[in-house]
Design a protein around this motif. Sequence first.
Motif, short mmCIF file in Angstrom:
data_model
loop_
_atom_site.label_atom_id
_atom_site.label_comp_id
_atom_site.label_asym_id
_atom_site.label_seq_id
_atom_site.Cartn_x
_atom_site.Cartn_y
_atom_site.Cartn_z
N HIS A 103 1.02 -1.33 0.01
CA HIS A 103 0.01 0.15 -0.13
C HIS A 103 0.72 1.22 -0.06
N SER A 104 1.67 1.22 -0.74
CA SER A 104 2.73 2.52 -0.98
C SER A 104 2.77 2.97 -2.30
N SER A 105 1.89 2.51 -3.10
CA SER A 105 1.72 2.92 -4.75
C SER A 105 1.11 4.40 -4.83
N GLY A 106 0.63 4.82 -3.76
CA GLY A 106 -0.07 6.22 -3.93
C GLY A 106 -1.63 6.32 -4.51
N LEU A 107 -2.08 5.13 -4.86
CA LEU A 107 -3.41 4.72 -5.44
C LEU A 107 -4.25 5.43 -4.49
N ALA A 108 -5.55 5.80 -4.97
CA ALA A 108 -6.67 6.32 -4.11
C ALA A 108 -7.12 5.08 -2.94
N ALA A 109 -7.81 5.27 -1.94
CA ALA A 109 -8.01 4.35 -1.01
C ALA A 109 -9.18 3.61 -1.44
N GLU A 110 -10.25 4.14 -2.19
CA GLU A 110 -11.24 3.55 -2.51
C GLU A 110 -11.58 3.59 -4.05
N ALA A 111 -12.32 2.71 -4.62
CA ALA A 111 -12.93 2.50 -5.97
C ALA A 111 -13.96 3.73 -6.16
N ARG A 112 -13.86 4.08 -7.57
CA ARG A 112 -14.80 5.06 -7.95
C ARG A 112 -16.27 4.77 -7.87
N GLY A 113 -17.12 5.70 -7.64
CA GLY A 113 -18.41 5.41 -7.66
C GLY A 113 -18.96 5.20 -6.36
N GLU A 122 -21.12 -5.27 -10.99
CA GLU A 122 -21.47 -5.10 -12.08
C GLU A 122 -21.61 -3.40 -12.67
N LEU A 123 -21.72 -2.65 -11.30
CA LEU A 123 -21.31 -1.23 -11.65
C LEU A 123 -19.90 -0.70 -12.15
N ARG A 124 -19.11 -1.67 -11.93
CA ARG A 124 -17.62 -1.39 -12.23
C ARG A 124 -17.12 -2.59 -13.07
N PRO A 125 -17.70 -2.69 -14.25
CA PRO A 125 -17.43 -4.01 -15.15
C PRO A 125 -15.95 -3.85 -15.65
N PRO A 127 -11.47 -2.75 -15.74
CA PRO A 127 -10.74 -2.06 -14.65
C PRO A 127 -10.50 -0.62 -14.85
N ALA A 128 -11.05 0.10 -15.59
CA ALA A 128 -10.75 1.76 -15.84
C ALA A 128 -12.03 1.90 -14.88
N ASP A 129 -12.98 1.33 -14.80
CA ASP A 129 -14.08 1.67 -14.02
C ASP A 129 -13.85 1.93 -12.52
N LEU A 130 -12.70 1.18 -12.03
CA LEU A 130 -12.28 1.19 -10.66
C LEU A 130 -11.78 2.68 -10.19
N PHE A 131 -11.44 3.43 -11.11
CA PHE A 131 -10.53 4.63 -10.72
C PHE A 131 -11.15 5.96 -11.42
N GLY A 132 -11.03 7.21 -10.62
CA GLY A 132 -11.77 8.31 -11.10
C GLY A 132 -10.76 8.97 -11.60
N GLU A 133 -11.23 10.54 -11.84
CA GLU A 133 -10.13 11.15 -12.48
C GLU A 133 -8.57 11.39 -11.78
N GLU A 208 -27.96 -6.01 6.26
CA GLU A 208 -26.94 -5.74 5.50
C GLU A 208 -26.78 -6.52 4.33
N PRO A 209 -26.63 -5.95 2.94
CA PRO A 209 -26.64 -6.82 1.93
C PRO A 209 -25.12 -7.38 1.80
N ALA A 210 -25.16 -8.55 1.13
CA ALA A 210 -23.86 -9.23 0.60
C ALA A 210 -23.81 -9.28 -0.91
N GLN A 211 -22.83 -8.44 -1.17
CA GLN A 211 -22.87 -8.13 -2.92
C GLN A 211 -21.57 -8.83 -3.14
N ASP A 212 -21.87 -9.35 -4.48
CA ASP A 212 -20.44 -9.98 -5.16
C ASP A 212 -19.78 -8.59 -5.85
N THR A 213 -18.59 -8.02 -5.40
CA THR A 213 -18.08 -6.97 -5.69
C THR A 213 -17.37 -6.99 -6.97
N GLY A 214 -17.05 -8.06 -7.64
CA GLY A 214 -16.51 -8.09 -9.05
C GLY A 214 -15.15 -8.03 -8.93
#
Length: 463
Positions: A103-113, A122-125, A127-133, A208-214
Motif C-alpha cells: 500500500h505504498s503505490s499512492g493509489l486512491a483508498a477506494e474505488a470510484r462510484g 456490475e457497476l464497475r465492469p 478495470p478503468a471503472d475502478l478509478f476516478g479522474e 446488510e446486503p452481501a454483494q459480489d464486488t466483482g
Amino acid sequence: MPQTRRALLRRLAVGQAEGRAPSMMGAVVREGRAVWTGARTSVPGEVPHADVQYRIGSLTKTFVAVLVLRLRDEGLLGLADPIGSHLEGTPVPQATVAQLLAHSSGLAAEARGPWWERTAGELRPEPADLFGERPQRLPAGQRHHYSNPGYALLGALVERLRGGEPWGEVLRREVLEPLGMARTALRPQMPHAGGWAVHPWADAMLPEPAQDTGLMGPAGQLWSTLEDLCRWAAFLLRGDERVLSASSLAEMQAPAVPPEGDGWEAGYGLGFQLVRTDPRRTGGGEPASDGRLLAGHTGSMPGFLAALWVDVEEDVAAIALANCTSGPAVGTIAADLLEIVAEREPWIPEPWSPLAGPLDHDLLALTGPWYWGARPFVLRLTTERGLELAPLSGAGRGSRFRPEPDGTWTGLDGYYVGETLRMVRESDGSVSHLDLGTFVFTRGPYEPAGPVPGGVDEDGWRV
C-alpha cells in the motif's frame, strides 16, 4: 489449562456483550492446530459452530499476497517490477509490485462510484471503472496509503500471469485445496451467518446486503469459517512447501514501508498488517516487557468483522469473527486471545537436535569469531548451508543468510537484508576475509597484515 480456557471465554464474552455483536467466534492455534474455540450469540440455543461461514473482508488480501509471492518464487515476476510491465492500462504503471502489496503505490483508498462494498460489482465492469479522474493521490513509494483498488490490480496481475484464469480459481487450486480449506470461497455457502448493522443508540438490528464486488473482489470478497481460518493461521505460522515456504512468509511479515525501527507500533509488510501490542494492556497475567510483534490482518465488510494475528516466535495465533458492521474491536479481541495464551502458557521450545547431514566441513571451518575492525562477531552454520552472523555482545548488526548457486550468501533480515556475503580467497584457496556489502570481516582485530580498508598502523596495538 482450565484457567486459560475460562479467561479466553471471558474475553470473547465481554467482546460480544460490550460490542453488541449478534454473534462472535474466536479461536487460538498452537503447534499447527486449533487448541481452543469459543462462540457467543444473541440467539438462545443457536451458538454458531466452527463450520459456519463469515465474511472475512480484508483478510482476503493476505490470500492474494500469497498468490503474488508464489509467482515471484516461480520467477514469473519480481517484486521490483513496475506493474505496467505486466498489466496494460493501469493508472500507476511505474508503481512496483511490492509497492502495491505494501500500500505504498499512492493509489486512491477506494474505488470510484458508490460505496463499492455495498453495491454490485456490475457497476464497475472494466478495470478503468475502478478509478476516478485522479487515481493517484501520492507519488509511488513516498508513504503508506491504504488502497483497496491496488489489490484489485494485484488480482488482475495473478489472472494475467496464470493465463487468464480467474484469481478465485487460482486461489482454490493453488492454496485452498492443498491446505484443506474447502469452506473458503468467493460466495457464501450454507451454513453461513447473516450480516447485520446494529443501531448505534438502540438495541435494534438491520440486515446488510452481501454483494459480489466483482473486480474489487481481491480487496475483500472471501467468506470463510473458523475451522478453515485455523488452517490458514497454522500455515502463516509455519509455511507449507506446497503453497509457500516459511522464508517467503517471513519476508512478507517484515516491515515493507516506513516507519521501521524499535519505536514503531504499527506497520505493513507485503500483504500483512504488523502491530506491536501494548505491554500495559494485556489479556491477563503479567504484561510482556516490550509487547509482542504480531502479523496478520483485520477485515470488515457490511455486516461482518474479522481479525487474525500470528506471533511466529511464540508459535501461536488467534482469530475473532463477528457478524456486524461495527461495534466490537475484533482486532483487539484477537490480540488479547493470543496474549492470554502466550502469557499464561508460554511456548516450550522443541528439543535441540543436530543439523541434518551431510555436514559441510569447509563451512564448519569458517564458523566462530570474526572481527569488523575491533568489534567481535560470531559466524554460525545453520540448516541447508545457511549462515548467521551476530555480534558477540551488546546490540549490533546481525543477519541470517541463505546460500546462492554462485557461492555467495544473501542477507535475509536486519541491517544486511538483501546484501551479499562473499568469502574472499587467497591464491591458494584459503579464505582471507569475509566481504559483506563492502564491510570486511577478518579473523583477528585489526591485524597488521590483514586486508583492512585504509590499512593498519604498522606499530600495531600498544599500551
